[in-house]
Design a protein around this motif. Structure first.
Motif, mmCIF file in Angstrom:
data_model
loop_
_atom_site.group_PDB
_atom_site.id
_atom_site.type_symbol
_atom_site.label_atom_id
_atom_site.label_comp_id
_atom_site.label_asym_id
_atom_site.label_seq_id
_atom_site.Cartn_x
_atom_site.Cartn_y
_atom_site.Cartn_z
ATOM 1 N N VAL A 61 39.321 34.275 40.354
ATOM 2 C CA VAL A 61 39.368 34.378 38.895
ATOM 3 C C VAL A 61 40.802 34.679 38.487
ATOM 4 O O VAL A 61 41.439 35.580 39.036
ATOM 5 N N GLN A 62 41.321 33.909 37.531
ATOM 6 C CA GLN A 62 42.670 34.164 37.025
ATOM 7 C C GLN A 62 42.758 33.717 35.566
ATOM 8 O O GLN A 62 41.931 32.956 35.096
ATOM 9 N N GLY A 63 43.763 34.226 34.884
ATOM 10 C CA GLY A 63 44.005 33.829 33.507
ATOM 11 C C GLY A 63 43.100 34.499 32.496
ATOM 12 O O GLY A 63 42.963 34.017 31.378
ATOM 13 N N GLU A 64 42.488 35.622 32.864
ATOM 14 C CA GLU A 64 41.597 36.319 31.946
ATOM 15 C C GLU A 64 42.385 37.158 30.948
ATOM 16 O O GLU A 64 43.434 37.721 31.283
ATOM 17 N N ALA A 65 41.880 37.250 29.734
ATOM 18 C CA ALA A 65 42.522 38.091 28.717
ATOM 19 C C ALA A 65 42.498 39.556 29.156
ATOM 20 O O ALA A 65 43.419 40.313 28.865
ATOM 21 N N ASP A 66 41.448 39.959 29.861
ATOM 22 C CA ASP A 66 41.351 41.305 30.430
ATOM 23 C C ASP A 66 41.813 41.206 31.886
ATOM 24 O O ASP A 66 41.079 40.702 32.742
ATOM 25 N N PRO A 67 43.036 41.646 32.201
ATOM 26 C CA PRO A 67 43.566 41.475 33.558
ATOM 27 C C PRO A 67 42.731 42.141 34.650
ATOM 28 O O PRO A 67 42.807 41.742 35.811
ATOM 29 N N SER A 68 41.919 43.124 34.300
ATOM 30 C CA SER A 68 41.094 43.784 35.318
ATOM 31 C C SER A 68 40.024 42.843 35.870
ATOM 32 O O SER A 68 39.445 43.114 36.924
ATOM 33 N N LEU A 69 39.757 41.723 35.175
ATOM 34 C CA LEU A 69 38.767 40.755 35.652
ATOM 35 C C LEU A 69 39.369 39.715 36.589
ATOM 36 O O LEU A 69 38.637 39.001 37.272
ATOM 37 N N ASN A 70 40.695 39.621 36.639
ATOM 38 C CA ASN A 70 41.355 38.670 37.534
ATOM 39 C C ASN A 70 41.170 39.091 38.986
ATOM 40 O O ASN A 70 41.071 40.283 39.290
ATOM 41 N N SER A 71 41.123 38.120 39.874
ATOM 42 C CA SER A 71 40.980 38.418 41.301
ATOM 43 C C SER A 71 42.208 39.154 41.815
ATOM 44 O O SER A 71 43.324 38.937 41.350
ATOM 45 N N ASN A 72 41.957 40.005 42.803
ATOM 46 C CA ASN A 72 43.013 40.760 43.465
ATOM 47 C C ASN A 72 43.045 40.268 44.915
ATOM 48 O O ASN A 72 42.042 40.366 45.633
ATOM 49 N N ALA A 73 44.178 39.722 45.336
ATOM 50 C CA ALA A 73 44.282 39.134 46.674
ATOM 51 C C ALA A 73 43.929 40.132 47.774
ATOM 52 O O ALA A 73 43.268 39.776 48.752
ATOM 53 N N TYR A 74 44.354 41.366 47.621
ATOM 54 C CA TYR A 74 44.067 42.380 48.645
ATOM 55 C C TYR A 74 42.575 42.686 48.712
ATOM 56 O O TYR A 74 42.008 42.813 49.793
ATOM 57 N N ALA A 75 41.919 42.790 47.562
ATOM 58 C CA ALA A 75 40.477 43.070 47.535
ATOM 59 C C ALA A 75 39.687 41.892 48.111
ATOM 60 O O ALA A 75 38.713 42.093 48.849
ATOM 61 N N VAL A 76 40.099 40.663 47.795
ATOM 62 C CA VAL A 76 39.421 39.481 48.329
ATOM 63 C C VAL A 76 39.587 39.436 49.844
ATOM 64 O O VAL A 76 38.620 39.220 50.581
ATOM 65 N N ALA A 77 40.804 39.655 50.337
ATOM 66 C CA ALA A 77 41.053 39.647 51.786
ATOM 67 C C ALA A 77 40.241 40.732 52.485
ATOM 68 O O ALA A 77 39.652 40.488 53.541
ATOM 69 N N GLN A 78 40.194 41.915 51.897
ATOM 70 C CA GLN A 78 39.421 43.009 52.489
ATOM 71 C C GLN A 78 37.941 42.642 52.569
ATOM 72 O O GLN A 78 37.286 42.894 53.586
ATOM 73 N N GLY A 79 37.411 42.010 51.532
ATOM 74 C CA GLY A 79 36.011 41.590 51.539
ATOM 75 C C GLY A 79 35.728 40.556 52.611
ATOM 76 O O GLY A 79 34.697 40.615 53.288
ATOM 77 N N VAL A 80 36.646 39.618 52.798
ATOM 78 C CA VAL A 80 36.475 38.592 53.840
ATOM 79 C C VAL A 80 36.471 39.246 55.216
ATOM 80 O O VAL A 80 35.596 38.977 56.044
ATOM 81 N N ILE A 81 37.434 40.113 55.458
ATOM 82 C CA ILE A 81 37.527 40.782 56.766
ATOM 83 C C ILE A 81 36.286 41.624 57.036
ATOM 84 O O ILE A 81 35.724 41.584 58.135
#
Length: 81
Positions: free
Chosen positions: A53-73
């Motif tokens: 998720v990117q380009g959201e008016a509320d930046p807290s809804l955008n994806s965080n690369a570190y959180a996504v990587a942690q979830g995958v691992i």
């Protein structure tokens, strides 16, 4: 789409319902091909799909690369510290 208007510059004029929240833009599907130790996955590789998720008016809804990587691992190797 929901009846809520989306932010200017979004992909369309209404928000989208995704994962329990309204988003201005639809998430992008990203397929990751990872090389894994054969002790974890006999084929030596794993396909993982994540939604970005990117380009959201509320930046807290955008994806965080570190959180996504942690979830995958954590998904692939739940027993690792």
């Amino acid at each position: 789409c929901t009846p809520t208007p989306s932010a200017p510059g979004s992909c369309c004029d209404r928000k989208h319902w995704w994962g329990g929240v309204e988003l201005d833009n639809m998430p992008s599907r990203v397929v990751l091909l990872l090389t894994c130790p054969q002790s974890y996955h006999p084929s030596g590789s794993c396909d993982v799909t994540v939604w970005w998720v990117q380009g959201e008016a509320d930046p807290s809804l955008n994806s965080n690369a570190y959180a996504v990587a942690q979830g995958v691992i954590q998904t692939l190797w739940p027993d690792e510290p």
